[in-house]
Enzyme design. Structure first.
Site, PDB file in Angstrom:
ATOM      1  CG  ASP A 176      -1.870   1.157   1.242  1.00 32.03           C
ATOM      2  OD1 ASP A 176      -2.957   1.019   0.650  1.00 32.03           O
ATOM      3  OD2 ASP A 176      -1.552   2.206   1.843  1.00 32.03           O
ATOM      4  CG  ASN A 184      -4.601  11.204  -5.113  1.00 37.57           C
ATOM      5  OD1 ASN A 184      -3.845  11.293  -6.075  1.00 37.57           O
ATOM      6  ND2 ASN A 184      -5.261  10.087  -4.844  1.00 37.57           N
ATOM      7  CG  HIS A 189      -7.631  12.838  -8.029  1.00 41.37           C
ATOM      8  ND1 HIS A 189      -7.669  11.775  -7.145  1.00 41.37           N
ATOM      9  CD2 HIS A 189      -8.378  13.814  -7.462  1.00 41.37           C
ATOM     10  CE1 HIS A 189      -8.410  12.087  -6.103  1.00 41.37           C
ATOM     11  NE2 HIS A 189      -8.861  13.318  -6.265  1.00 41.37           N
ATOM     12  CD  GLU A 219      -4.619   4.149  -1.281  1.00 41.45           C
ATOM     13  OE1 GLU A 219      -4.790   4.550  -0.122  1.00 41.45           O
ATOM     14  OE2 GLU A 219      -5.494   4.237  -2.169  1.00 41.45           O
TER      15      GLU A 219
END
Length: 302
Positions: A176, A184, A189, A219
């Protein structure tokens, strides 16, 4: 096209071969049904022109065998017969034939049938190609190009069954991106998408050819590592985290100042009767432990 002609009548076989080759196609010949079936399995012809009555496997049986075996590729089947009754024609079509030609064979009629066969087999080849493309797309994450959850469920089930059968180890590594929401928020994005692609590339660069790399969602990424013990998996995943660090993606919202990855690993071992879903849960739990202990690290499931 590649055309297989099967006929126990030598004269009829010569006429058919000449007609096929004059039409510009490659021709294979068989003198009986059994030989025709063996040649079909070996050469996978586009068209089979077969006599109805032959020693061994007759034309009807050959049609049924071809239809039972076919997958993506379609074979156009033409029955040669001196029996022209409506019942015989229907029986041949129900057995899987696409068309029929009565004997004695007229080369012009066979040429016409081959023109139709070319159109039909080309259409089937195009459809098979598009089915394969759609199947790949359905199993591929459009952003990163990695396998997706659908492909993961198929591959992991097969790996688990194989590992059970042969007593082999395998490991799962849930990865992760650290503080990705903040990334972000800071960079947008579009930058987040580019970062995920970079992480995917880093994971692929460290995985072995036999390993699977999947986008698990958002993610999160999953590495499926066949024939890999917990210790071996840890060494591989640490190299993956190093590859992400070496990418040097700036991240002002992370204490390190760069984008980082955390990972949790679980392993299947021979004699361990846990299922694949449980192993996924254990890898996820180990990932949460890595997050709780400061991120940018690898933790092992116990």
């Amino acid at each position: 096209m590649k055309v297989l002609v099967a006929d126990d009548d030598a004269g009829s076989l010569l006429v058919a071969r000449a007609a096929v080759e004059r039409s510009g196609h490659d021709c294979l010949t068989a003198a009986d049904g059994d030989e025709a079936w063996a040649m079909y399995l070996e050469h996978q012809p586009d068209v089979v022109v077969t006599d109805w009555m032959m020693p061994g496997m007759d034309g009807m049986a050959l049609c049924r065998a071809i239809r039972a075996r076919e997958a993506d590729l379609y074979t156009y089947v033409v029955l040669l017969t001196s029996q022209g009754s409506r019942d015989d024609v229907l029986a041949g079509l129900e057995a899987g034939a696409d068309d029929y030609v009565t004997k004695p064979l007229d080369p012009f009629v066979l040429h016409a049938r081959l023109l139709v066969a070319l159109r039909v087999t080309t259409l089937h080849a195009d459809l098979a190609h598009y089915r394969r493309v759609l199947s790949r797309q359905a199993r591929t994450d459009p952003l990163t190009g990695l396998h997706n959850r659908l492909k993961l469920s198929e591959d992991l089930e097969q790996l688990h069954v194989r590992s059970l059968r042969y007593g082999e180890d395998y490991s799962l590594a849930m990865c992760d991106v650290d503080n990705f929401k903040t990334y972000n928020d800071l960079y947008g994005h579009q930058a987040g998408d580019l970062a995920l692609r970079a992480v995917a590339a880093a994971l692929l660069s460290t995985a072995r050819e036999s390993d699977g790399v999947y986008r698990f969602g958002g993610e999160e990424f999953l590495l499926v590592l066949p024939k890999q013990s917990l210790g071996g998996a840890k060494a591989l995943v640490e190299r993956a985290l190093d590859a992400v660090r070496e990418a040097a993606i700036a991240h002002a919202g992370d204490p390190s100042g760069q984008l980082r990855l955390s990972a949790g690993i679980s392993a299947f071992a021979a004699g361990n009767h846990v299922d694949a879903e449980t192993l996924l849960g254990k890898a996820d739990g180990a990932l949460y432990a890595a997050k709780a202990r400061g991120r940018n690290r690898v933790e092992l499931a116990r």
